[in-house]
Motif scaffolding. Structure first.
Motif, mmCIF file in Angstrom:
data_model
loop_
_atom_site.group_PDB
_atom_site.id
_atom_site.type_symbol
_atom_site.label_atom_id
_atom_site.label_comp_id
_atom_site.label_asym_id
_atom_site.label_seq_id
_atom_site.Cartn_x
_atom_site.Cartn_y
_atom_site.Cartn_z
ATOM 1 N N MET A 26 0.649 -1.191 0.285
ATOM 2 C CA MET A 26 -0.105 -0.088 -0.030
ATOM 3 C C MET A 26 0.792 1.159 0.065
ATOM 4 N N THR A 27 0.685 2.086 -1.103
ATOM 5 C CA THR A 27 1.615 3.265 -1.033
ATOM 6 C C THR A 27 0.814 4.417 -0.550
ATOM 7 N N SER A 28 1.581 5.577 -0.033
ATOM 8 C CA SER A 28 1.194 6.802 0.308
ATOM 9 C C SER A 28 0.179 7.431 -0.434
ATOM 10 N N ALA A 29 -0.074 7.303 -1.786
ATOM 11 C CA ALA A 29 -0.824 7.698 -2.710
ATOM 12 C C ALA A 29 -2.321 7.340 -2.598
ATOM 13 N N ALA A 30 -2.234 6.005 -1.732
ATOM 14 C CA ALA A 30 -3.523 5.474 -1.534
ATOM 15 C C ALA A 30 -4.237 5.717 -0.227
ATOM 16 N N LEU A 31 -3.283 6.629 0.396
ATOM 17 C CA LEU A 31 -4.035 6.859 1.936
ATOM 18 C C LEU A 31 -4.970 8.052 1.799
ATOM 19 N N PRO A 32 -5.818 8.193 2.844
ATOM 20 C CA PRO A 32 -7.015 9.033 2.864
ATOM 21 C C PRO A 32 -6.413 10.587 2.867
ATOM 22 N N THR A 33 -7.107 11.399 2.232
ATOM 23 C CA THR A 33 -6.797 12.904 2.489
ATOM 24 C C THR A 33 -7.955 13.474 2.766
ATOM 25 N N VAL A 34 -7.711 14.861 3.354
ATOM 26 C CA VAL A 34 -8.594 15.774 3.713
ATOM 27 C C VAL A 34 -10.100 15.772 3.035
ATOM 28 N N SER A 35 -9.973 15.883 1.982
ATOM 29 C CA SER A 35 -10.985 16.081 0.928
ATOM 30 C C SER A 35 -11.942 15.128 0.810
ATOM 31 N N VAL A 36 -11.285 13.705 0.920
ATOM 32 C CA VAL A 36 -12.119 12.741 0.806
ATOM 33 C C VAL A 36 -12.564 12.007 2.353
ATOM 34 N N LEU A 37 -11.889 12.409 3.130
ATOM 35 C CA LEU A 37 -12.382 12.201 4.816
ATOM 36 C C LEU A 37 -13.713 13.155 4.826
ATOM 37 N N HIS A 38 -13.656 14.287 4.314
ATOM 38 C CA HIS A 38 -14.638 15.293 4.629
ATOM 39 C C HIS A 38 -15.834 14.805 3.594
ATOM 40 N N SER A 39 -15.595 14.351 2.470
ATOM 41 C CA SER A 39 -16.723 13.894 1.757
ATOM 42 C C SER A 39 -17.646 12.609 2.231
ATOM 43 N N GLU A 40 -16.699 11.824 3.091
ATOM 44 C CA GLU A 40 -17.525 10.789 3.539
ATOM 45 C C GLU A 40 -18.008 11.030 4.900
ATOM 46 N N TRP A 41 -17.606 12.162 5.354
ATOM 47 C CA TRP A 41 -18.368 12.737 6.608
ATOM 48 C C TRP A 41 -19.778 13.321 6.054
ATOM 49 N N ILE A 42 -19.626 13.806 4.950
ATOM 50 C CA ILE A 42 -20.867 14.537 4.450
ATOM 51 C C ILE A 42 -21.729 13.357 3.967
ATOM 52 N N LYS A 43 -21.428 12.103 3.519
ATOM 53 C CA LYS A 43 -22.234 11.259 3.148
ATOM 54 C C LYS A 43 -22.981 10.598 4.449
ATOM 55 N N ILE A 44 -22.140 10.466 5.553
ATOM 56 C CA ILE A 44 -22.733 9.855 7.003
ATOM 57 C C ILE A 44 -23.732 10.719 7.349
ATOM 58 N N ARG A 45 -23.441 11.893 7.492
ATOM 59 C CA ARG A 45 -24.465 12.891 7.848
ATOM 60 C C ARG A 45 -25.841 13.227 7.198
ATOM 61 N N SER A 46 -25.420 12.724 5.886
ATOM 62 C CA SER A 46 -26.718 13.008 4.934
ATOM 63 C C SER A 46 -27.763 12.095 5.073
ATOM 64 N N ILE A 47 -27.315 10.742 5.495
ATOM 65 C CA ILE A 47 -28.142 9.632 5.479
ATOM 66 C C ILE A 47 -28.892 9.507 6.967
ATOM 67 N N ARG A 48 -29.977 9.592 6.994
ATOM 68 C CA ARG A 48 -30.458 9.469 8.347
ATOM 69 C C ARG A 48 -30.473 8.378 9.119
ATOM 70 N N SER A 49 -30.251 7.138 8.529
ATOM 71 C CA SER A 49 -30.393 5.944 9.091
ATOM 72 C C SER A 49 -28.855 5.886 9.683
ATOM 73 N N THR A 50 -27.947 6.308 9.022
ATOM 74 C CA THR A 50 -26.407 6.164 9.441
ATOM 75 C C THR A 50 -26.310 7.190 10.709
ATOM 76 N N LEU A 51 -26.646 8.280 10.408
ATOM 77 C CA LEU A 51 -26.604 9.080 11.639
ATOM 78 C C LEU A 51 -27.231 8.844 12.825
ATOM 79 N N GLY A 52 -28.507 8.270 12.498
ATOM 80 C CA GLY A 52 -29.409 7.801 13.624
ATOM 81 C C GLY A 52 -28.881 6.740 14.528
ATOM 82 N N SER A 53 -28.157 5.886 13.755
ATOM 83 C CA SER A 53 -27.463 4.455 14.461
ATOM 84 C C SER A 53 -26.405 5.083 15.038
ATOM 85 N N LEU A 54 -25.690 6.001 14.893
ATOM 86 C CA LEU A 54 -24.580 6.620 15.425
ATOM 87 C C LEU A 54 -24.919 7.015 16.725
ATOM 88 N N LEU A 55 -26.115 7.866 16.728
ATOM 89 C CA LEU A 55 -26.527 8.630 17.875
ATOM 90 C C LEU A 55 -27.165 7.598 18.748
#
Length: 250
Positions: free
Chosen positions: A1-30
């Protein structure tokens, strides 16, 4: 696994947006917080002062009475966070934005781990403090032996259960299937295996990980070695999910 495959801030942010946008996912976290802390507090209020072992023979483990309910929510969080990628061609859209599959997978896993860890730590602390406030003369304090370890360990345990569920969902591409299999597995199988295989149930992910919340360890596993066993379950699950995402068509 190379460093080019590691997470970046922009991708992490997009994943956070996905999670908070889906009610079932955010609801299960709460729900991880609500189930663990809520059930513990309600139980402590109802029977906490009736006798010394009202919430279990191990008073420290009893301080996290709701953890078995909270882990079900953790399973749901890990499963729903990953399941959305496998519905209606969503993975193809995600790979258009992030062509490196390893980066996409690690970013999603890191986001799930980070959120579960933060919520898990808050849950562990609130569960202990609020529950013990209702235990009267049988209450433990944060200064008692093993307490801080149990508070931290409860949050780490919930995080590992969420990651275990996330990896399995990536492997089978179905959050519903993972929840229908993993929840009974966590709640029933360890007791059955423990009875027929001379204590092998202590190495099941829930039994092993929950030792970190006990004042007195049971079996051969200690608090941290038990948590390490659960971490191995989660790591194997994530590795299997990663291989599936890399090799299968989107």
């Amino acid at each position: 696994m190379t460093s080019a495959a590691l997470p970046t801030v922009s991708v992490l942010h997009s994943e956070w947006i996905k999670i908070r946008s889906i009610r079932s996912t955010l609801g299960s976290l709460l729900a991880v917080f609500a189930a663990t802390a809520g059930i513990t507090v309600l139980t402590a209020a109802a029977i906490g002062t009736s006798e010394p072992g009202a919430l279990g023979e191990d008073r420290l483990f009893g301080a996290f009475f709701g953890i078995n309910f909270g882990q079900i929510a953790a399973v749901a969080f890990g499963a729903t966070a990953f399941a959305g990628e496998f519905r209606d061609g969503a993975l193809r859209v995600s790979l258009t934005a992030v062509p490196n599959r390893t980066r996409l997978y690690l970013s999603k896993a890191a986001t799930v781990a980070g959120l579960a860890f933060v919520v898990g730590q808050i849950t562990g602390l609130v569960t202990f403090v609020a529950g013990q406030a209702l235990m009267g003369e049988y209450a433990l304090s944060l200064g008692d032996p093993g307490t801080l370890r149990a508070v931290f360990g409860s949050g780490a345990y919930l995080t590992l259960i969420a990651l275990l569920s996330a990896g399995l969902t990536a492997l089978v591409r179905s959050g519903t299937l993972v929840m229908s299999l993993l929840i009974p597995f966590l709640l029933i199988v360890p007791f059955v295996v423990g009875q027929v295989a001379d204590g092998a149930g202590q190495f099941m992910p829930d039994r092993a990980g929950q030792v970190v919340m006990r004042l007195e360890a049971q079996g051969t596993l200690g608090p941290w070695s038990g948590l390490a066993v659960t971490a191995m379950w989660a790591l194997v699950s994530l590795a299997a999910g990663w291989l599936a995402v890399r090799r299968r068509d989107a």
